[in-house]
Write a protein that holds these residues in place. Structure first.
Motif, mmCIF file in Angstrom:
data_model
loop_
_atom_site.group_PDB
_atom_site.id
_atom_site.type_symbol
_atom_site.label_atom_id
_atom_site.label_comp_id
_atom_site.label_asym_id
_atom_site.label_seq_id
_atom_site.Cartn_x
_atom_site.Cartn_y
_atom_site.Cartn_z
ATOM 1 N N GLN A 33 1.974 -4.935 6.547
ATOM 2 C CA GLN A 33 2.443 -3.579 6.832
ATOM 3 C C GLN A 33 3.807 -3.328 6.186
ATOM 4 O OE1 GLN A 33 1.382 -4.804 10.997
ATOM 5 N NE2 GLN A 33 1.249 -2.589 11.304
ATOM 6 N N HIS A 77 -8.072 -6.900 8.875
ATOM 7 C CA HIS A 77 -6.670 -6.494 8.864
ATOM 8 C C HIS A 77 -6.127 -6.527 10.289
ATOM 9 C CE1 HIS A 77 -6.941 -4.935 4.676
ATOM 10 N NE2 HIS A 77 -8.214 -4.776 5.015
ATOM 11 N N GLN A 114 2.405 1.405 9.116
ATOM 12 C CA GLN A 114 1.323 1.686 8.173
ATOM 13 C C GLN A 114 1.074 0.470 7.283
ATOM 14 O OE1 GLN A 114 2.559 5.193 6.055
ATOM 15 N NE2 GLN A 114 2.396 6.514 7.848
ATOM 16 N N PHE A 115 -0.179 0.264 6.906
ATOM 17 C CA PHE A 115 -0.493 -0.845 6.016
ATOM 18 C C PHE A 115 0.118 -0.598 4.635
ATOM 19 C CE2 PHE A 115 -4.044 -1.277 9.086
ATOM 20 C CZ PHE A 115 -3.822 -2.595 9.452
ATOM 21 N N TYR A 116 0.606 -1.663 4.036
ATOM 22 C CA TYR A 116 1.217 -1.599 2.709
ATOM 23 C C TYR A 116 0.160 -1.118 1.713
ATOM 24 C CZ TYR A 116 3.973 -3.250 -1.311
ATOM 25 O OH TYR A 116 4.700 -3.342 -2.476
ATOM 26 N N GLU A 117 0.500 -0.109 0.956
ATOM 27 C CA GLU A 117 -0.477 0.617 0.124
ATOM 28 C C GLU A 117 -1.361 -0.276 -0.750
ATOM 29 O OE1 GLU A 117 -2.510 3.937 -1.246
ATOM 30 O OE2 GLU A 117 -1.033 3.833 0.376
ATOM 31 N N LYS A 120 -4.001 -2.035 1.606
ATOM 32 C CA LYS A 120 -4.494 -1.332 2.788
ATOM 33 C C LYS A 120 -6.015 -1.455 2.889
ATOM 34 C CE LYS A 120 -5.050 3.263 0.704
ATOM 35 N NZ LYS A 120 -4.587 4.683 0.736
#
Length: 217
Positions: A33, A77, A114-117, A120
């Motif tokens: 994240q 995840h 938020q999940f790291y782009e 993700k």
């Protein structure tokens, strides 16, 4: 002729075993994240002292994830996020239960959680929910998902090596899973912490391997 047939049968058998192992395996991404991986993440800025090790781990997580997706290995995840006011942690007075609240990390629906782009989740990948502790299993639906889908082998990547990755490793071992830590797909705050886990802890609860070894298995 008999020797040739035996060799062929051996290779076929090995291929079947590898296929079965892959079918029963999952790559588990722990806290991949923004808090950890993005340069604006609170934990990245406050706790990660060895930035080179962190950046190397990010690159390796991307490689491991790409391999898993191309080879039909399950991808899970395991994030961390809390409701406003951290009611899940109640009046935590010590350890992570206190530190998370004080730092204001992993607030639900905000940037940090938020999940790291680049890593993700995509459609079809399972996103674990309900987690409230250091281990990815604590309070979550992770164990139920693994058992219901007959997954036996877990490959762990993510953060931090000496905290939540280690906690998940220990928990997975005690629950009966075959657990592997992808060493260069994880990062602690500094090299001393990283090496201690790899050299003194992992062998009690599983094994560790590099990303290169994972993708070449």
């Amino acid at each position: 002729m008999k020797t040739t047939i035996l060799i062929l049968l051996t290779f076929l058998s090995m291929g079947q075993i590898q296929a079965q192992t892959k079918e029963k395996s999952a790559l588990v991404l722990i806290e991949t994240q923004n808090e950890w991986m993005h340069e604006d993440g609170k934990l990245y800025k406050a706790l990660v002292k060895d930035k080179e090790m962190m950046k190397n781990s990010i690159a390796n997580i991307e490689k491991a994830l790409d391999y898993a997706r191309k080879n039909n290995i399950e991808v899970l995840h395991v994030g961390l996020r809390f409701e406003k006011g951290y009611p899940e942690l109640a009046n935590g007075k010590s350890g992570l239960r206190k530190a998370i609240q004080n730092a204001g990390t992993f607030p639900i629906n905000e940037f940090g959680s938020q999940f790291y782009e680049p890593v993700k989740p995509i459609e079809g990948e399972f996103v674990v929910t309900g987690r409230v502790g250091a281990s990815g299993f604590t309070g979550s639906n992770l164990d139920a998902y693994l058992r219901n889908n007959k997954i036996e082998n877990l490959y762990l990547v993510g953060y931090a090596t000496h905290v939540c990755v280690e906690s998940t490793l220990r928990d997975a071992h005690d629950k009966g899973y075959n657990t592997f830590l992808i060493s260069d797909g994880t990062s602690a705050f500094n090299r001393t912490q990283q090496d201690y886990v790899l050299n003194e802890i992992v062998h009690h609860f599983g094994k560790h391997l590099t990303t290169k070894e994972f993708v070449n298995e």
